[in-house]
Design an enzyme around this catalytic site. Structure first.
Site, PDB file in Angstrom:
ATOM      1  N   GLU A 137      -1.247  -9.249   6.565  1.00 55.27           N
ATOM      2  CA  GLU A 137      -1.657 -10.052   7.721  1.00 55.27           C
ATOM      3  C   GLU A 137      -0.698 -11.210   7.989  1.00 55.27           C
ATOM      4  OE1 GLU A 137      -3.989  -9.657   9.880  1.00 55.27           O
ATOM      5  OE2 GLU A 137      -5.562  -8.404   9.028  1.00 55.27           O
TER       6      GLU A 137
ATOM      7  N   ARG B 149     -11.335 -29.107 -16.984  1.00 54.21           N
ATOM      8  CA  ARG B 149     -11.693 -27.889 -16.256  1.00 54.21           C
ATOM      9  C   ARG B 149     -11.061 -27.906 -14.863  1.00 54.21           C
ATOM     10  NH1 ARG B 149     -18.053 -29.182 -14.731  1.00 54.21           N
ATOM     11  NH2 ARG B 149     -17.621 -30.219 -12.748  1.00 54.21           N
TER      12      ARG B 149
ATOM     13  N   HIS C 122      -9.488 -12.928   1.294  1.00 54.16           N
ATOM     14  CA  HIS C 122     -10.748 -13.666   1.405  1.00 54.16           C
ATOM     15  C   HIS C 122     -10.748 -14.910   0.520  1.00 54.16           C
ATOM     16  CE1 HIS C 122     -12.392 -10.579   3.943  1.00 54.16           C
ATOM     17  NE2 HIS C 122     -12.151  -9.650   3.034  1.00 54.16           N
TER      18      HIS C 122
ATOM     19  N   LYS D  49      -8.425 -48.352  30.370  1.00 51.84           N
ATOM     20  CA  LYS D  49      -9.712 -48.848  30.881  1.00 51.84           C
ATOM     21  C   LYS D  49      -9.697 -48.891  32.400  1.00 51.84           C
ATOM     22  CE  LYS D  49     -12.776 -52.884  30.897  1.00 51.84           C
ATOM     23  NZ  LYS D  49     -13.125 -54.170  30.260  1.00 51.84           N
TER      24      LYS D  49
ATOM     25  N   PHE E 181     -15.719 -24.091 -19.379  1.00 48.77           N
ATOM     26  CA  PHE E 181     -16.064 -23.620 -20.725  1.00 48.77           C
ATOM     27  C   PHE E 181     -16.965 -22.384 -20.676  1.00 48.77           C
ATOM     28  CE2 PHE E 181     -19.408 -27.036 -20.157  1.00 48.77           C
ATOM     29  CZ  PHE E 181     -20.521 -26.198 -20.153  1.00 48.77           C
TER      30      PHE E 181
ATOM     31  N   ARG F  91     -20.294 -16.323 -15.853  1.00 50.94           N
ATOM     32  CA  ARG F  91     -18.939 -16.151 -16.388  1.00 50.94           C
ATOM     33  C   ARG F  91     -18.762 -14.789 -17.048  1.00 50.94           C
ATOM     34  NH1 ARG F  91     -15.205 -19.752 -16.031  1.00 50.94           N
ATOM     35  NH2 ARG F  91     -16.783 -21.129 -15.169  1.00 50.94           N
TER      36      ARG F  91
ATOM     37  N   VAL G 203       5.945 -61.379  20.431  1.00 52.93           N
ATOM     38  CA  VAL G 203       5.211 -61.755  21.643  1.00 52.93           C
ATOM     39  C   VAL G 203       6.144 -61.626  22.841  1.00 52.93           C
ATOM     40  CG1 VAL G 203       3.952 -63.572  22.858  1.00 52.93           C
ATOM     41  CG2 VAL G 203       3.733 -63.350  20.371  1.00 52.93           C
ATOM     42  N   LYS G 204       5.790 -60.730  23.747  1.00 53.26           N
ATOM     43  CA  LYS G 204       6.565 -60.599  24.987  1.00 53.26           C
ATOM     44  C   LYS G 204       5.695 -60.140  26.161  1.00 53.26           C
ATOM     45  CE  LYS G 204       8.608 -56.254  23.215  1.00 53.26           C
ATOM     46  NZ  LYS G 204       8.591 -56.475  21.762  1.00 53.26           N
TER      47      LYS G 204
ATOM     48  N   TYR H 214     -11.543 -16.939  17.761  1.00 51.85           N
ATOM     49  CA  TYR H 214     -12.899 -17.257  17.322  1.00 51.85           C
ATOM     50  C   TYR H 214     -12.806 -17.857  15.928  1.00 51.85           C
ATOM     51  CZ  TYR H 214     -12.223 -12.439  15.574  1.00 51.85           C
ATOM     52  OH  TYR H 214     -11.712 -11.301  15.013  1.00 51.85           O
TER      53      TYR H 214
ATOM     54  N   ASP I 134     -20.847 -14.514 -25.259  1.00 49.68           N
ATOM     55  CA  ASP I 134     -20.814 -13.175 -24.658  1.00 49.68           C
ATOM     56  C   ASP I 134     -19.648 -12.997 -23.700  1.00 49.68           C
ATOM     57  OD1 ASP I 134     -21.875 -14.999 -22.880  1.00 49.68           O
ATOM     58  OD2 ASP I 134     -23.671 -13.841 -22.382  1.00 49.68           O
TER      59      ASP I 134
END
Length: 535
Positions: free
Chosen positions: A347, A531, A290, A152, A484, A459, A80-81, A232, A489
């Site tokens: 880049e 996963r 990307h 303020k 998974f 997948r 406190v001051k 942009y 296939d």
């Protein structure tokens, strides 16, 4: 106690407010004496506290202690001051109002026209690893109260919270005072300053609660400051900017050493590349296009230049896609790596450091953007993503430091346990897979990707894409899948291409069919039980 100076002509209906009395209390002393010299030369009364008053006084400038204004000495170890009407009435009095002016006169309180305050170094104290008790003592109370009061009352008071604003104040003193536009801008910065400070404090308390209870915070406060306006956004018709947040230590805090201005997409790709490169323990390089890796590799065994070796191996994965890519290295970019890149259009390159000789080589590529990471760079602990009307928060998807020990507990569901070299490749592929957008399939050989299938809506197509990009290199490679296989296939595509081992989370209702396909091919397959989707 100093008497008031209440000449109404100085304030009422005036845009410019002369500076006759200043209150200064700063933790950051940079630029303080230059400011004090200008104020003293202009005859401004300087009121100050503690170490700030001592610094100014030691430099030979006259200072009035706050205790002389309040009539009360600092107490409670300085807690406190300044919390006193003698201070805050001088900050909040609106001298456009005769009633305020008269009350100051009746109380014998003088107004302030300038307040210079920056707050206790809370963020720095947290970052230093200090004990909780020491951190709590760096929660400023009087400082934010003075800043907010002055902001303020910006119609009458100029509030400065950063040494960056000292030069404009010095100019204003010489010109006769601050103007309303300047004071409004300073007030906006002041409120942003206290908001950021409160955010840091609230975040520290929330993180403590998270550590103790395991709960995500009930309230999430995010404060960010605009670092730069970009040409942009993702596309030319979109506006874009980059912001930094309190305590940030990521790509936004990187230093650009050369090249064109960073774009929105450059930042996105650079961050994605870091995600891939820094998952690796050995010297590693990731090439991203990307937001997806087109090559990730660690150094070849016994390489004379490990980081250059890692880059060449990553580039070999998909040289076509690497054209115009963004590169991240988890070690210092060397002269050899720079020479390897001379004829490759790139880049951005982001790394923790660059050899001086490498920087000389890159000077010939004037548009190439080079970003040096901050020394305290680290992967974020939490992920935040905006959605319409709100945001999502989750723990960051991180690998344990000792993933080799974790891999020993993977469930072997097909084939024989591989030798150490093949196990190392499986771990590499599993880690690389985390940086690839779902559905993700990675083929790897010798701790380098040879084929990457990403971002497909099923997948099977990701498997086909990875095999197609690998070509003949698919034979004898290992494969990793971020989730998974719902049917046999997908893995069959990999098996037909000649992969020698597969690592995947497992958990499909048709796991038995997938395991059977691997067994028929005599191929090792592990289930990790975890996963790594990346959307």
């Amino acid at each position: 106690m100093a008497g008031p100076r209440l000449d109404p002509s100085l304030y009422r209906d005036r845009d410019v407010v002369p500076i006759r009395r200043a209150l200064i209390s700063v933790s950051d002393k940079s630029g303080l004496l230059e400011l004090a010299a200008a104020l003293s030369a202009a005859g401004v009364e300087i009121v100050s506290t503690g170490s700030t008053a001592q610094t100014v006084r030691d430099a030979g400038y006259e200072v009035t202690d706050v205790a002389a204004v309040t009539g009360v000495a600092e107490m409670l170890d300085g807690r406190v001051k300044t919390l006193h009407p003698g201070v805050h009435a001088g900050l909040l009095a609106d001298l456009r109002l005769e009633s305020h002016e008269q009350q100051l006169a009746d109380l014998g309180i003088a107004p302030f026209e300038l307040v210079v305050v920056n707050l206790y170094p809370f963020v720095e104290t947290v970052a230093s690893g200090a004990a909780a008790g020491d951190i709590v003592e760096q929660i400023d109370i009087g400082g934010p109260a003075m800043v907010r009061a002055s902001a303020k009352n910006h119609a009458n008071v100029a509030i400065v919270v950063s040494p960056e604003s000292y030069s404009s104040i010095i100019e204003a003193v010489a010109a006769g005072g601050t103007n309303l536009v300047q004071r409004r801008e300073l007030a906006a910065r002041a409120f942003a300053h206290t908001a950021a400070y409160d955010t840091a404090v609230a975040t520290w308390f929330s993180e403590g609660t998270l550590a103790e209870t395991g709960d995500l915070p009930e309230h999430l406060t995010i404060k960010a400051e605009r670092l730069a306006t970009l040409r942009y956004g993702e596309n030319s018709h979109q506006r874009g900017a980059i912001y930094t947040h309190v305590g940030g230590h990521g790509i936004a805090q990187a230093t650009q050493l050369q090249g064109k201005e960073m774009s929105y997409n450059n930042y996105v790709d650079a961050d994605a590349a870091l995600r891939a490169a820094y998952d690796m323990v050995l010297p590693a390089v990731a090439i991203v296009k990307h937001a997806n890796p087109c090559g990730i590799a660690t150094t070849a065994p016994n390489a004379l230049d490990p980081i250059a070796s890692a880059h060449l191996r990553a580039h070999e994965c998909d040289p076509v896609s690497a054209y115009g890519g963004v590169i991240a290295a988890n070690g210092t970019v060397t002269l050899k790596m720079a020479e390897n890149l001379k004829d490759i259009f790139t880049e951005v390159i982001v790394a923790p450091d660059f050899e001086p000789a490498a920087l000389e080589v890159f000077k010939a590529k004037k548009n190439l953007r080079l970003l040096q990471l901050p020394k305290d760079w680290q992967q974020e602990r939490m992920d935040i993503r905006l959605v319409s009307g709100g945001l999502l928060l989750q723990d960051a998807d991180r690998f344990p430091d000792d993933i080799v020990s974790v891999a020993k507990n993977w469930e072997l569901v097909s084939g024989e346990r591989p030798n150490d070299e093949e196990m190392e490749n499986l771990i590499f592929a599993w880690k690389a897979c985390r940086a690839v957008k779902s559905n993700a399939i990675v083929l790897a050989k010798g701790n380098a990707t040879v084929g990457v299938g990403m971002g497909q809506v099923n997948r099977v197509d990701s498997c086909k894409l990875a095999v197609e990009r690998a070509g003949a290199r698919a034979a004898g490679s290992v494969a990793a899948s971020d989730a998974f296989f719902p049917f046999a296939d997908g893995p069959q595509v990999l098996l037909d291409a000649g992969v020698s081992a597969i690592v995947q989370p497992g958990g499909s209702v048709r796991d038995d069919e997938v395991i059977e396909a691997a067994r028929k091919a005599g191929v090792t397959m592990f289930f990790t039980g975890e996963r790594h989707f990346f959307h």
